[in-house]
Structures are given as structure tokens and as C-alpha cells.
Design a protein around this motif. Structure first.
Motif, short mmCIF file in Angstrom:
data_model
loop_
_atom_site.label_atom_id
_atom_site.label_comp_id
_atom_site.label_asym_id
_atom_site.label_seq_id
_atom_site.Cartn_x
_atom_site.Cartn_y
_atom_site.Cartn_z
N LEU A 188 6.55 -2.68 -0.91
CA LEU A 188 8.00 -2.77 -0.69
C LEU A 188 8.74 -1.62 -1.35
CD1 LEU A 188 10.40 -4.42 0.41
CD2 LEU A 188 10.41 -5.67 -1.75
N HIS A 189 8.47 -1.41 -2.65
CA HIS A 189 9.22 -0.41 -3.42
C HIS A 189 8.90 1.02 -3.02
CE1 HIS A 189 9.63 -3.65 -6.77
NE2 HIS A 189 10.52 -3.80 -5.82
N GLU A 190 7.66 1.25 -2.56
CA GLU A 190 7.26 2.61 -2.19
C GLU A 190 7.36 2.87 -0.70
OE1 GLU A 190 3.52 3.75 -3.95
OE2 GLU A 190 4.00 2.81 -5.87
N GLY A 191 7.91 1.91 0.02
CA GLY A 191 8.11 2.09 1.45
C GLY A 191 6.83 2.27 2.23
N ILE A 192 5.77 1.58 1.79
CA ILE A 192 4.47 1.68 2.47
C ILE A 192 4.44 0.65 3.60
CG2 ILE A 192 1.97 1.54 2.21
CD1 ILE A 192 2.37 2.22 -0.77
N ALA A 193 4.64 1.13 4.82
CA ALA A 193 4.74 0.22 5.97
C ALA A 193 3.36 -0.15 6.50
CB ALA A 193 5.57 0.88 7.07
#
Length: 249
Positions: free
Chosen positions: A25-30
Motif C-alpha cells: 500500500l505505502h510503496e504503491g506496489i500494485a
């Protein structure tokens, strides 16, 4: 979607799921997810892999850290020497699944311990001799720290708590608790040693992290000893697992 997860039994709560879900979530890992897979018997692993083709990596917890060895295609040197695996990389070559086992507990323990070591920490007492102790003993050997294992029931290569004399406590300045003593909800429990023999030269390390300060650590700190809980070790091993899954061929 790439899936990672934890196998073990039971899985009532999981640091790993919280850690990786927040990381994504925090690192934008989709398109990444971390799931819990409570399997009672390791014989269920092949079926789990078959019905979850998006799995790219697994963490392994009790009671499967040793029994999983028989299901791996390859084991890193450290994990092989320790005799336990807590991280698996999953590679696919056509229809073939290739599993390699690692032990990130050793990495996490070493990385969190080394900055605290001082010259007097050349001898250690290791409380407990279960799965967690395997990684601890491996690291102590690697760092050339002599150690003595202390247990409640007689076993080869270990001494009983009643055999820990004042002289042993004074000469062994590093104390490592690998047992669940002091863990919630049994926070009043602790390794039964004479804390009056401790001083400012001692370092007490507890693999338990819930609560953050166990009775073992509190009693050691009261004698002036440096203390360390297992939380950083947990974060370090999680970071290492992510590196294994994504950056190691």
C-alpha cells in the motif's frame, strides 16, 4: 497478480501479512497480495501450489520449518546448515515449479545483534533449543561466539537451568532467549536464572517481541544490562524475504 503468503498451523495472527500488505500500500506496489495459508500438514503443500498458480514466494512458520525441507528442489547453504527453512522462492519453468529454501531468521538475528556486540560478548547462554535456537546458534558460530544451551529437560549438548551457576552467568555476557517464555498472554514467565549476577556488561536479547519488553528483559535491565527485543529481527527477516523473492535469480 503476484501472490505471496505464509504457511503454518495454526495462523491466528500474522506479522508478515500486516507487514507486506502495508508495504504494498505505502510503496504503491500494485497487483501484489499477501495471504495466509493455514495448512496443518506439509503434505498439503503441492496441492496448495497447484490451486494458487500466482504464488511467487512463501514464508514458513511452525510446525513446517523442518518438514518442508523434503519438498524443496534446492536449499541455500545457511538454511541447510541450520536445518530449517522459513522462506521459499517459487520459480516457474514451463509447467515445472522450482522451490528454493532460505533461512531469513539467521539474517535478521545477525543484523540486529551485531551493532550491540562489545568485546566482552564472546560467550553466550542460549535459553531453549527449539527451531528458533537453530538460527541463533548458527549466527553465534559464524561470529565466533562460544555458547552454552540451557533447557528445562535434559538433552545432549545442553545444561539445565539449575546448572547455571553464578560463575557461568558472570562469564557469559550475552544472554539469548529463544523460548516463548514471557510472550503474551503469559507475560509473567521468564527464563529461571539468577538475575542478581548480571551487570552493565551483559546484553540480554529476547526473540519475543510481544510484549516489546518481556519480564526477562525488564529483570536484566534492572541490573544495568543492555536489552534488545525481537522486533527488529522480524523486520530484517521480512526485508530479506522480499529481496529473495524479487532480486535473487
Amino acid at each position: 497478480m503476484k501472490t505471496y503468503g505464509l504457511i503454518g498451523y495454526p495462523l491466528s495472527h500474522s506479522f508478515s501479512k500486516k507487514y507486506f500488505t502495508e508495504k504494498f500500500l505505502h510503496e504503491g506496489i500494485a497487483d501484489h497480495q499477501y495471504e495466509l495459508f493455514p495448512i496443518e500438514y506439509i503434505t498439503s503443500l503441492p496441492g496448495l501450489l497447484e490451486v494458487n498458480p500466482s504464488l511467487c514466494g512463501l514464508n514458513v512458520t511452525i510446525p513446517h520449518k523442518i518438514s518442508v525441507l523434503d519438498y524443496l528442489n534446492e536449499i541455500e547453504e545457511a538454511a541447510e546448515k541450520i536445518g530449517a527453512v522459513n522462506c521459499i522462492s517459487i520459480k516457474k519453468f514451463g509447467n515445472e515449479i522450482y522451490l528454493k529454501g532460505y533461512n531469513t531468521d539467521a539474517y535478521g538475528f545477525e543484523a540486529s545483534l551485531k551493532p550491540l556486540l562489545k568485546p566482552q560478548h564472546d560467550k553466550a547462554l542460549v535459553f531453549g533449543d527449539g527451531g528458533a535456537a537453530k538460527a541463533v546458534k548458527y549466527v553465534l558460530q559464524k561470529l565466533n561466539i562460544d555458547y552454552q544451551v540451557v533447557v528445562r529437560k535434559a538433552t545432549n549438548g545442553a545444561i539445565l537451568y539449575g546448572d547455571v551457576t553464578p560463575e557461568i552467568l558472570k562469564s557469559h555476557k550475552l544472554l539469548v532467549n529463544t523460548t516463548p517464555l514471557g510472550m503474551l498472554p503469559d507475560i509473567a514467565t521468564y527464563p529461571a536464572i539468577d538475575f542478581m549476577q548480571l551487570d552493565a556488561g551483559h546484553l540480554a536479547y529476547d526473540l519475543v517481541y510481544n510484549p516489546l519488553e518481556t519480564t526477562f528483559l525488564t529483570k536484566a535491565a534492572e541490573r544495568g544490562a543492555a536489552i534488545k527485543n525481537g522486533l527488529e529481527m522480524l523486520y530484517k527477516q521480512a526485508e530479506k524475504a522480499w529481496d529473495i523473492w524479487n532480486n535473487i535469480p
